[in-house]
Design an enzyme around this catalytic site. Structure first.
Site, PDB file in Angstrom:
ATOM      1  N   HIS A 162       4.454  19.112  -0.561  1.00 21.34           N
ATOM      2  CA  HIS A 162       3.654  18.660   0.605  1.00 21.34           C
ATOM      3  C   HIS A 162       2.794  17.449   0.250  1.00 21.34           C
ATOM      4  O   HIS A 162       1.736  17.251   0.819  1.00 21.34           O
ATOM      5  CB  HIS A 162       2.759  19.782   1.155  1.00 21.34           C
ATOM      6  N   SER A 283       1.614 -12.030  -1.790  1.00 22.61           N
ATOM      7  CA  SER A 283       1.270 -12.204  -0.385  1.00 22.61           C
ATOM      8  C   SER A 283       0.888 -13.659  -0.159  1.00 22.61           C
ATOM      9  O   SER A 283       0.315 -14.307  -1.035  1.00 22.61           O
ATOM     10  CB  SER A 283       0.104 -11.278  -0.036  1.00 22.61           C
TER      11      SER A 283
END
Ligand code: ARG
Length: 466
Positions: A162, A283
């Protein structure tokens, strides 16, 4: 622009006018299927030989055909061949070019053959070599994984369920789970390769051929394992394309899940791995960024394999037998899926090799998340407490530790004894993540000795394939 054109030289005799230019454009597939030129020529060479052996064509005609086809192959490979849109597809482009070289002999090549059995043959041959390439690349990826796993067989990290910290594992164990995923892909692709190795030639349009070509010999020469048993099925069947794209989809899902882990683990929050600069980009605005673009594109690109599978399934589901032109659309789906598999596997292997594991951070994270709570419950079980009861006791211990902002291994034996009298100092070893890992010593478990066994087994598998 006029929508009139001359009739097609290969099938136009029964037409009084040519297909309109718009129809020619719409039905032409050569831009996509020219990729099958090698298989198309190999198939035609073998078929011409079979026609000669069946005495359907003369030795002289065969020679002209084979010489012509071989020179067309060279022209295509050297980029000199002129593909003509108006000649529809790869088959007719090659046949027309052959006519220019071999004259009337070229007109005999298609005896007892249809583009329906021809395309099915070409595709199967093409996928056979594509699958061989994919198998080599999967093998390569598995090798990179095993090499990395060897290095990290003993390094501990948190295992997750999970996406929450669950139990300590070794990084090598986690890496070897990737090996297993890819191993199933390997076996799926090689199974399907055997199944699709059925030669359709001799089925002609749908009903078979009256010309007595030796189909078995033809299949042998083209490296098929067998021949089709039913000519209608042979030209209608695209199961191999469904199976190929299904296998590609499962591989895609595997690579995508692995890359999702790499994206997550290379984030500043996790900081479990560093990917080499080679596989990252920056970026245009944020100077500090190092983005895992390759992993993201492997993850994103896998959607093309699933789209291809859906494409082929929906393409086929309403088609009555035998051949329908709809099937022409199968190529782009097949090629998309194939290209994803080959290009992604290649870069994936290199990226895995480049992984730099931050084993310190992995170990550090084993000190959070009450990671050995299950081991404490196991300890109580060994002291004769029924497991459900032990689970409840440890639940209360965890609650207590959390209320104090502590981990269960920070609690003293005395404090632990308040929850169960069976606890003594020997509990410490159960609470230590490194020791907990060693204790999971069943076959397939995360204990370093077991991980090493997994690796040995994997090495044997890889060596056998050589
Ligand atoms: N280009 C066609 C395809 O890819 C080849 C078979 C065409 N057959 C025909 N009867 N029109 O399926």
């Amino acid at each position: 622009m006029s929508n009139k054109s001359t009739t097609n030289p290969l099938w136009g005799a029964r037409f009084s006018q040519g297909a309109g230019a718009i129809t020619q454009n719409y039905t032409s597939s050569v831009d996509v299927d020219k990729r099958l030129y090698k298989e198309d020529i190999a198939g035609s060479l073998a078929y011409a030989l079979a026609l000669k052996e069946a005495k359907v064509i003369s030795a002289k005609d065969y020679l002209k055909i084979s010489k012509g086809l071989k020179s067309i192959l060279l022209e295509i490979e050297s980029g000199k061949f002129e593909w003509k849109h108006e000649l529809e597809d790869v088959h007719m482009n090659i046949e027309s070019a052959l006519f220019k070289k071999a004259g009337n002999a070229a007109k005999k090549l298609h005896t007892g053959r249809s583009r329906n059995d021809q395309i099915s043959t070409d595709l199967r041959l093409h996928l056979d070599s594509t699958i061989s390439e994919i198998l080599t690349l999967i093998n390569q990826a598995q090798k990179s994984i095993v090499k990395k796993a060897k290095k990290h067989a003993e390094d501990i990290m948190p295992g997750f369920t999970h996406m929450q910290i669950a139990q300590p594992i070794t990084f090598g164990h986690h890496l070897m789970s990737w090996f297993e995923m890819l191993d199933r892909d390997f076996s799926r692709f090689s199974d399907s390769q055997k199944r699709m190795s059925v030669m359709p030639l001799g089925s002609a349009a749908l009903a078979g051929s009256r010309f007595k070509v030796d189909r078995a010999m033809l299949a042998k020469r083209l490296n098929f394992k067998g021949i089709s048993n039913n000519s209608i099925d042979a030209v209608s069947d695209r199961d191999f394309a469904m199976e190929f794209t299904a296998n590609a989809s499962i591989l895609g899902v595997h690579l995508s899940r692995i890359c999702e882990e790499l994206v997550l683990w290379s984030s500043s929050q996790f900081n479990y791995v560093q990917l080499s600069d080679e596989f990252c980009t920056g970026s245009s605005i944020m100077p500090q960024k190092k983005n895992p673009d390759v992993a993201e594109l492997i993850r994103g690109g896998s959607s093309k394999t699933i789209a291809s599978l859906m494409g082929i399934l929906s393409l086929m589901k309403n088609q009555p037998l035998a051949y329908n032109r709809d099937m022409q659309e199968d190529k782009s789906f097949i090629f998309d899926a194939a290209d994803y598999c080959t290009t992604s596997l290649e870069i994936f292997s290199l990226m895995v090799t480049s992984i730099n594991a931050n084993t310190k951070k992995m170990r550090l994270d084993c000190n959070i998340g009450q990671i050995t709570a299950t081991d404490l419950a196991d300890y109580l079980v060994e002291k004769d407490v029924p497991f459900r009861k032990a689970h409840e006791v440890v639940g209360r211990i965890v609650k207590h530790a959390e209320s104090k902002g502590l981990q269960i291994f920070d609690l003293s034996t005395n404090e632990l004894r308040k929850f169960s009298k069976v606890i003594t100092d020997d509990v410490k070893i159960y609470l230590d993540p490194s020791q907990a890992v060693k204790a999971r010593n069943l076959v397939g478990g995360t204990a370093p000795v077991q991980v090493k066994r997994q690796i040995e087994r994997a090495v044997k598998i890889l060596n056998k394939r050589k």
